[in-house]
Design a protein around this motif. Sequence first.
Motif, PDB file in Angstrom:
ATOM      1  N   UNK A 107       1.797  -3.695  53.427  1.00 43.59           N
ATOM      2  CA  UNK A 107       0.421  -3.382  53.831  1.00 43.59           C
ATOM      3  C   UNK A 107       0.011  -4.072  55.121  1.00 43.59           C
ATOM      4  N   UNK A 108       0.890  -4.888  55.679  1.00 44.88           N
ATOM      5  CA  UNK A 108       0.622  -5.488  56.987  1.00 44.88           C
ATOM      6  C   UNK A 108       1.136  -4.606  58.122  1.00 44.88           C
ATOM      7  N   UNK A 109       1.947  -3.608  57.762  1.00 44.15           N
ATOM      8  CA  UNK A 109       2.503  -2.707  58.759  1.00 44.15           C
ATOM      9  C   UNK A 109       1.546  -1.551  59.042  1.00 44.15           C
ATOM     10  N   UNK A 110       1.506  -1.121  60.312  1.00 44.75           N
ATOM     11  CA  UNK A 110       0.723   0.068  60.668  1.00 44.75           C
ATOM     12  C   UNK A 110       1.378   1.303  60.059  1.00 44.75           C
ATOM     13  N   UNK A 111       0.575   2.254  59.659  1.00 44.69           N
ATOM     14  CA  UNK A 111       1.086   3.481  59.054  1.00 44.69           C
ATOM     15  C   UNK A 111       0.370   4.679  59.657  1.00 44.69           C
ATOM     16  N   UNK A 168      -6.497  -1.229  55.216  1.00 47.54           N
ATOM     17  CA  UNK A 168      -6.874  -2.224  54.218  1.00 47.54           C
ATOM     18  C   UNK A 168      -7.870  -1.615  53.227  1.00 47.54           C
ATOM     19  N   UNK A 169      -7.885  -2.141  51.994  1.00 39.77           N
ATOM     20  CA  UNK A 169      -8.818  -1.616  50.986  1.00 39.77           C
ATOM     21  C   UNK A 169     -10.246  -2.089  51.232  1.00 39.77           C
ATOM     22  N   UNK A 181      -1.586   5.963  53.129  1.00 39.80           N
ATOM     23  CA  UNK A 181      -0.639   7.088  53.021  1.00 39.80           C
ATOM     24  C   UNK A 181       0.684   6.702  52.370  1.00 39.80           C
ATOM     25  N   UNK A 182       1.273   5.592  52.806  1.00 36.40           N
ATOM     26  CA  UNK A 182       2.567   5.194  52.256  1.00 36.40           C
ATOM     27  C   UNK A 182       2.455   4.817  50.791  1.00 36.40           C
ATOM     28  N   UNK A 183       1.335   4.168  50.417  1.00 31.59           N
ATOM     29  CA  UNK A 183       1.118   3.807  49.022  1.00 31.59           C
ATOM     30  C   UNK A 183       0.959   5.027  48.140  1.00 31.59           C
TER      31      UNK A 183
END
Length: 395
Positions: A380-384, A7-8, A20-22
């Motif tokens: 952004x609710x998913x674990x990465x 989260x930001x 990372x994904x973003x």
Amino acid sequence: MSERVVKPVGRGFLFLDSHPAGCERLVRELTAQVEARTPDARPVALVVGSSSGYGLAATVAGLARYGINGVGVSFEKAATVRRTATAGWYRTAATSAYAEELGREFHFVNADAFADTTKAEVLDLVAERFGGVDYLIYSVAAPRRVDPRTDTTYQSAIKAIGQPAQTKSLAYDGGEPVLQEVGIDVATDDEVAETVQVMGGEDWTRWVDALEERKLLNDGFSTVALTYIGSELTGPIYRQGSIGAAKAHLEETARSLSKRDGVLARTSVNGAAVTQASSAIPGIGLYVSLLHKVLGEQMQTPMQQSIALWDQLTGAVEPELDEDGRIRLDRWELAADVQAAVREQWEAVTQENIADVADTVWFYQEVRRLYGFDVDGVDYEQATDVDVEWPTSKA
């Protein structure tokens, strides 16, 4: 694998974690902006400051449009138990994957660009893999520099010269825009000198020196340092301040380097953009928000400007130079009608109307996107997985 929901979390324009994904998807968005070409030559480029802002855009544009091989240098941090890696770490991993997909040989070195050990490591790699360099793009934004010859640490200062300055500035409280009046102190002579040491042309010169000493300058070698001039509205804190003294030194360095045999050196004056470096400077956030409100989609992105830069560097189009020999990629920003409209908004802005007068929602989203947040297509609710490996050189 170390997966978690990211989260930001942060304060103002500084976020403690990156997604990372973003960040990976952000790089993919950049690549989609480039119309690829298939030139006969495959130039070798060294990009110092390749992980963010205009340096990242120049790296991606060079890969996508001209199929460059070479080396990118940046200084990023890996993930720890408490924090993710820096956004530049994740962007570099994504850029490396993209270069591999294109079949390009582009290596990334994670080290302090100011250090002589870094220069030696990079030039060893250049000598082994490519035998020389056609283009050196210098795009370093750092708050401090350690002189490798003396171990002296120089600290840059964001201050006025001559007399104190006052500027309007943009901040956020819980995501809501806040208009501030910020006072800018006068820099001492020592503070100006240290800022020049950090942000001026000395390290750029040392990179060219190192390449020259190792006989790694290919015929027709050219180098460009990225810079900014900006508006009269931001002049007291930027171009006329301590930062401006450093930028003037960078331009003088270009003239000095170009006197050498086999070296063509220029500065490239880029237009305003939302970057991690620029968002920390008082007044710039408000100015860029107003500029985007005036121009909308006509505001040129770093990628659009980087494409134009490569077209000019490679001779695909005639370089657009000013009377001082600088490449000008900022004419769209400094056009008289644009600046008049921005000034009108600047003078009219108040706390009550700031959300209407300036494009504050866009600006805040752009800052968040620098860290991989607010990027379309990311859950952004998913674990990465935050433990992304730094790309290693492949023989």
